[in-house]
Motif scaffolding. Structure first.
Motif, PDB file in Angstrom:
ATOM      1  N   THR A 245     -18.434 -58.908  -7.037  1.00  0.00           N
ATOM      2  CA  THR A 245     -18.353 -59.963  -7.705  1.00  0.00           C
ATOM      3  C   THR A 245     -16.812 -60.486  -8.153  1.00  0.00           C
ATOM      4  O   THR A 245     -16.551 -61.554  -8.317  1.00  0.00           O
ATOM      5  CB  THR A 245     -19.364 -60.090  -8.817  1.00  0.00           C
ATOM      6  N   ASN A 246     -16.465 -59.400  -8.908  1.00  0.00           N
ATOM      7  CA  ASN A 246     -15.006 -59.443  -9.621  1.00  0.00           C
ATOM      8  C   ASN A 246     -14.228 -59.839  -8.400  1.00  0.00           C
ATOM      9  O   ASN A 246     -13.209 -60.845  -8.679  1.00  0.00           O
ATOM     10  CB  ASN A 246     -14.874 -58.286 -10.285  1.00  0.00           C
ATOM     11  N   ILE A 247     -14.269 -59.193  -7.372  1.00  0.00           N
ATOM     12  CA  ILE A 247     -13.256 -59.401  -6.280  1.00  0.00           C
ATOM     13  C   ILE A 247     -13.582 -61.021  -5.796  1.00  0.00           C
ATOM     14  O   ILE A 247     -12.449 -61.728  -5.485  1.00  0.00           O
ATOM     15  CB  ILE A 247     -13.478 -58.652  -5.052  1.00  0.00           C
ATOM     16  N   ASN A 248     -14.879 -61.541  -5.737  1.00  0.00           N
ATOM     17  CA  ASN A 248     -15.082 -62.443  -5.013  1.00  0.00           C
ATOM     18  C   ASN A 248     -14.325 -63.827  -6.064  1.00  0.00           C
ATOM     19  O   ASN A 248     -13.863 -64.463  -5.573  1.00  0.00           O
ATOM     20  CB  ASN A 248     -16.373 -62.912  -5.179  1.00  0.00           C
ATOM     21  N   ILE A 249     -14.550 -63.625  -7.488  1.00  0.00           N
ATOM     22  CA  ILE A 249     -14.003 -64.813  -8.522  1.00  0.00           C
ATOM     23  C   ILE A 249     -12.342 -64.838  -8.094  1.00  0.00           C
ATOM     24  O   ILE A 249     -12.000 -65.786  -7.895  1.00  0.00           O
ATOM     25  CB  ILE A 249     -14.250 -64.303  -9.775  1.00  0.00           C
ATOM     26  N   GLN A 250     -11.754 -63.610  -7.632  1.00  0.00           N
ATOM     27  CA  GLN A 250     -10.181 -63.675  -7.834  1.00  0.00           C
ATOM     28  C   GLN A 250     -10.065 -64.070  -6.439  1.00  0.00           C
ATOM     29  O   GLN A 250      -8.927 -64.955  -6.354  1.00  0.00           O
ATOM     30  CB  GLN A 250      -9.824 -62.237  -8.230  1.00  0.00           C
ATOM     31  N   ALA A 251     -10.564 -63.766  -5.413  1.00  0.00           N
ATOM     32  CA  ALA A 251     -10.304 -64.350  -4.102  1.00  0.00           C
ATOM     33  C   ALA A 251     -10.623 -65.669  -4.017  1.00  0.00           C
ATOM     34  O   ALA A 251      -9.888 -66.507  -3.404  1.00  0.00           O
ATOM     35  CB  ALA A 251     -11.230 -63.466  -3.084  1.00  0.00           C
ATOM     36  N   GLU A 252     -11.747 -66.357  -4.573  1.00  0.00           N
ATOM     37  CA  GLU A 252     -11.828 -67.676  -4.716  1.00  0.00           C
ATOM     38  C   GLU A 252     -10.681 -68.432  -4.978  1.00  0.00           C
ATOM     39  O   GLU A 252     -10.252 -69.323  -4.459  1.00  0.00           O
ATOM     40  CB  GLU A 252     -13.110 -68.144  -5.516  1.00  0.00           C
ATOM     41  N   ARG A 253     -10.108 -68.059  -6.329  1.00  0.00           N
ATOM     42  CA  ARG A 253      -8.968 -68.764  -6.788  1.00  0.00           C
ATOM     43  C   ARG A 253      -7.738 -68.628  -5.984  1.00  0.00           C
ATOM     44  O   ARG A 253      -6.868 -69.444  -5.749  1.00  0.00           O
ATOM     45  CB  ARG A 253      -8.543 -68.191  -7.950  1.00  0.00           C
ATOM     46  N   HIS A 254      -7.744 -67.316  -5.307  1.00  0.00           N
ATOM     47  CA  HIS A 254      -6.329 -67.027  -4.186  1.00  0.00           C
ATOM     48  C   HIS A 254      -6.389 -68.051  -3.309  1.00  0.00           C
ATOM     49  O   HIS A 254      -5.321 -68.347  -2.645  1.00  0.00           O
ATOM     50  CB  HIS A 254      -6.356 -65.366  -4.005  1.00  0.00           C
ATOM     51  N   PHE A 255      -7.715 -67.925  -2.594  1.00  0.00           N
ATOM     52  CA  PHE A 255      -7.769 -68.582  -1.400  1.00  0.00           C
ATOM     53  C   PHE A 255      -8.219 -70.168  -1.384  1.00  0.00           C
ATOM     54  O   PHE A 255      -8.472 -70.825  -0.500  1.00  0.00           O
ATOM     55  CB  PHE A 255      -8.810 -67.939  -0.313  1.00  0.00           C
TER      56      PHE A 255
END
Length: 899
Positions: A805-815
């Protein structure tokens, strides 16, 4: 024209994997397909301008073919009726007006060749499919009235030049593909509250709309605004799945729907006999198209009436599981009969004990053009049976007197053109009436409708005409699977430790007297009504309900063995809730909403009896307000009633025919069997919101251990059908292990072993296909975890889920990819995940940063690797081009091409 924000790769996917296969399939079904592009001219689709929605030359040609006696000036007169004389500006009124014209035809002053006065003119030849024209246009361009802009629906289907179906295609990789397609159809039909964004006239002629992404395809009508009421068409009847062109796997949803609904004969049949206007619970007019199981059952039953040589050969059972629209199936059946030249003379007798069905049938009768004659006594029924007229008689047996059933009927009518239709064909009070009808109308045909299988012994109707089982309803996502959890030990196994840890299995006959004797009870009822037993179970119920069900906002029903037990349950559950709140204020590991819990109320619904004791009386009043409160979501209000009742305790009432989608769990403390059991547990399988993946039955009497015995009155095949729809906690845990393994293996295969290495994830997600595969795997993992949590078996998987979930949050912002957002995570897991993310320093309120923001450079420079920095800039630029340059499509297109 509104700019299309779909990324080019996904647009190509939509064209190659959704649109093109659909057009090819239509060609195979005999449609003329015109595949246009953005450079099209109005003449390419037989129009004078892009404001027109009807193909006038085609309409002229077909009117002449279907009505060869029409003169050219008469054809123009008829066309005006279809294209110029609308009753209002209202989409629904105009749609209904045109639907009526297609159904009932029109007339003109005379047939000049034969001098016949007021001859009928048909717009569609329902009897001869070949006399009609079927054209599919891809990218049908239409001017938005009063503007220079256009809309371009993906595919529009024309019947005799009239646009009867609109199809919106989406790539399966789009986030929320089906809701996205539905929203676009609402925009095209100007039903989102804004004018000037679509073309309402295109939808005046519409019979149904389709949203598809190939793997999922659903249909609705112009009044279907909610995804919940868009349905699959899973069976291409009269074709079989084998007839469809497919590889190793079974045909996808799109292929099934196209073969089932857009086959030329089926399309005409759906418009003619399976479409109607009705009024919903809120008093709104809605347009309904029957679903595939209704279409199939009616077609099979009609064939049986036409081909069967004896009453027995014509009779049979239609088993359509609860919630699948049996009332509508009955109405469509009558309608198809009254429209058939060989069946319109039949007398039809309905036998029902549901007032609601009585009203629905009377309404539909008016819509379809026949009157319903109610028989609310035996005398009235006899009178109506005697007459030879082809009418529709409704025997409302809930209004009959007890003594009426005992009365013997003489022979009243020996006609073979009589059909008796029985609603819920297994109810006991029907058997006496059935015997009487056998004497009164000896040559009648009988069709029984039922929501549960028929007992082995009760085959008075013959064999099954059609089945729509619970399993099929689950596949169609119209009902949910049920997880069956036993809270009793297995009484067949005398294991002292199991007996200590679980409640007494009172369903089993095995050593029952001996076991109850050891516990100090004289009978099963005495054990189930004992204060100490109920107190222990009430505590167990609250401990299960709060972390598993309440946290996602759903409600519970408790079924007690007697009225006395129901009232005792209320006081013990109330005590257990007070204790739970006190405990949660000290420690709340599951982040349960304490404020909402403090407002939660429990109540009892039991039927009144003469000489009720004072402590039972308050619970026997009219239950309307309690039921209304229970059906509402928590924290909501309607007409002064709040949704505070979260636990409803019953004995016999509300076990059948009671529909509350917000109910997710039933705590069963009463021995029930066969169809009573199936009807009771179906209270929890209604679809309701994204967080309700399954329904739960928690069993305190041991039915689960003896399911085979509880279903013993059914044939083995039917038993298996039922067992297939139940799942058990062990299976849910195995599924969670599988889904966890799938996502971990997928990451390992791509060289990812460290779940904290965000840069490695960003590299991996740069590949659109891998990112999409990961999103699907994560969704499935979350769904399984939600079903098992907070059981101890789920705890081993929590840390991996939180890291992802932590990865998802950061990837949502990045992509800038909203598909990775927290939106799909159920409230129960969300509360815990949020706390975890905050503890790791992630602020959930921060939105992705704009490339124009002065802090953008600082944010990018926090990344250590050049590749990650470059990717961050690229995706920020893409986002800026998509969103911020929206009002300048030319600049937007040139920037996108340059990037």
């Amino acid at each position: 024209m509104q700019p299309d924000k779909t990324p080019p790769a996904i647009k190509i996917d939509e064209r190659n994997h959704v649109e093109k296969p659909l057009l090819d399939q239509l060609t195979g079904l005999g449609w003329e397909v015109r595949d246009l592009d953005r450079t099209q001219k109005p003449q390419d689709s037989d129009r004078a301008s892009f404001t027109e929605v009807v193909m006038l030359p085609i309409l002229r040609q077909q009117l002449q073919i279907i009505n060869p006696w029409l003169e050219p000036d008469q054809i123009e007169e008829v066309i005006k009726q279809l294209t110029a004389n609308f009753p209002s500006n209202n989409l629904l009124e105009n749609n209904r007006h045109l639907f009526t014209l297609l159904q009932e035809n029109t007339s003109i002053s005379e047939n000049r060749k034969t001098d016949e006065k007021s001859p009928t003119v048909k717009f569609v030849d329902f009897a001869n499919t070949a006399n009609n024209s079927f054209i599919a246009i891809c990218q049908f361009k239409i001017r938005i009235l009063g503007t220079e802009n256009h809309i371009i629906p993906d595919i529009v289907l024309f019947l005799n030049g009239l646009p009867v179906v609109v199809i919106e295609c989406k790539s399966p990789k789009v986030q929320d593909a089906i809701p996205e397609a539905i929203d676009q159809l609402m925009r095209y039909s100007e039903q989102r509250g804004a004018k000037g964004e679509g073309s309402a006239p295109l939808f005046f002629y519409n019979q149904f709309i389709i949203a598809t992404c190939r793997t999922e395809a659903k249909f609705g009508t112009i009044t279907t605004h909610n995804q919940k009421y868009f349905y699959r068409w899973a069976d291409p009847f009269p074709r079989t799945l084998e007839d469809l062109d497919h590889g190793a796997s079974s045909p996808n949803d799109q292929q099934r729907l196209v073969a089932g609904m857009l086959d030329q004969n089926n399309l005409l049949e759906i418009i003619r006999n399976f479409t109607l206007f009705s009024v919903n619970d809120k008093g709104e007019t809605i347009k309904i198209v029957g679903r595939y199981q209704q279409f199939r059952a009616v077609k099979k039953a009609i064939n049986r009436l036409l081909e069967g040589k004896t009453p027995r050969e014509r009779s049979g059972i239609i088993w359509h599981t609860q919630g699948s629209g049996k009332s509508l199936t009955m109405m469509l059946m009558v309608r198809a009969m009254y429209r058939h030249p060989n069946l319109c003379q039949w007398k039809v007798i309905f036998i029902t004990d549901r007032t609601q069905l009585e009203q629905q049938l009377a309404e539909t009768g008016q819509n379809v053009g026949f009157t319903v004659k109610p028989a609310d006594s035996i005398a009235a029924l006899k009178e109506l049976l005697r007459s030879d007229s082809s009418d529709l008689v409704m025997a409302m047996i809930h209004k009959f007197q007890e003594r009426d059933f005992a009365e013997t009927f003489p022979e009243l009518n020996t006609s073979t053109n009589i059909l008796v239709m029985t609603d819920e064909a297994h109810r006991s009070q029907y058997s006496l009436l059935e015997a009487n009808l056998d004497k009164a109308i000896p040559y009648a045909t009988r069709i029984g409708y039922t929501g549960t299988p028929i007992d082995k012994t009760e085959r008075v109707f013959g064999d099954y005409i059609d089945k729509y089982t619970m399993r099929q309803a689950i596949s169609d996502k119209v009902t949910l699977e049920i997880v069956y959890e036993g809270r009793t030990h297995n009484a067949e196994v005398l294991d002292q430790s199991a007996m200590d840890s679980a409640f007494e299995d009172v369903f089993s006959e095995y050593n029952r007297a001996e076991r109850l004797d050891i516990l100090g009870y004289g009978s099963r009822d005495a054990y189930l009504e004992a204060e100490s037993t109920i107190a222990a179970k009430a505590k167990d119920i609250v401990n299960h309900y709060l972390p598993s069900i309440f946290t996602n906002g759903y409600k519970a029903q408790v079924v007690a063995t007697s009225r006395e037990a129901a009232v005792r349950y209320k006081s013990h559950i109330d005590i257990a809730l007070v204790e739970a709140i006190a405990q949660l204020e000290i420690s709340n590991p599951h982040n349960i909403q304490i404020d909402r819990l403090k407002k939660l109320k429990t109540d009892v619904v039991i039927s009144p009896r003469q000489n009720d004791l004072p402590h039972l009386k308050p619970y026997t009043n009219d239950p309307k307000t309690k039921i209304a409160s229970f059906k509402l979501p928590f924290d909501s209000e309607d007409n002064g009633i709040t949704g505070d009742i979260g636990i409803l305790i019953v004995n016999n009432m509300l076990l059948t025919g009671f529909d509350a989608p917000v109910e997710q769990v039933m705590y069963l403390d009463k021995v029930i069997q066969a169809h009573s059991l199936l009807q009771a547990i179906a209270r929890v399988n209604r679809v309701s919101g994204a967080d309700k993946d399954k329904g739960f039955v928690v069993d305190y009497v041991g039915v689960g251990h003896h399911l085979k015995k509880a279903l013993d009155s059914y044939d083995e095949r039917e038993q298996k059908e039922v067992e297939d729809t139940l799942s058990f906690p062990e299976a849910e845990i195995r599924q969670l292990e599988t889904d966890h393994r799938t996502i971990m293996e997928m990451l390992n295969e791509n060289g990812l072993t460290d779940l904290t290495d965000t840069d490695a994830f960003f590299d991996l997600f740069y590949d659109e296909d891998i990112r999409f595969k990961y999103i699907l795997a994560f969704k499935q993992f979350t769904r399984s975890l939600n079903l098992v949590f907070p059981a101890k078996e789920a705890l081993t998987f929590m840390s991996d889920h939180q890291a992802l979930t932590n990865i998802n949050i950061q990837a949502e912002r990045h992509f800038y990819d909203p598909r990775l957002s927290m939106k799909g995570i159920p409230a129960k897991l969300r509360a815990i995940t949020d706390a975890y993310l905050v503890s790791t320093g992630i602020d959930l309120k921060i939105k992705p940063i704009s490339i124009l923001d002065e802090d953008f450079e600082k944010e990018v420079n926090q990344r250590t690797r050049t590749k990650t920095k470059a990717a961050a800039i690229e995706h920020a630029l893409r986002h800026h081009i998509d969103i911020d340059l929206d009002d300048d499509p030319d600049l937007q297109a040139s920037f996108a091409a340059a990037l």
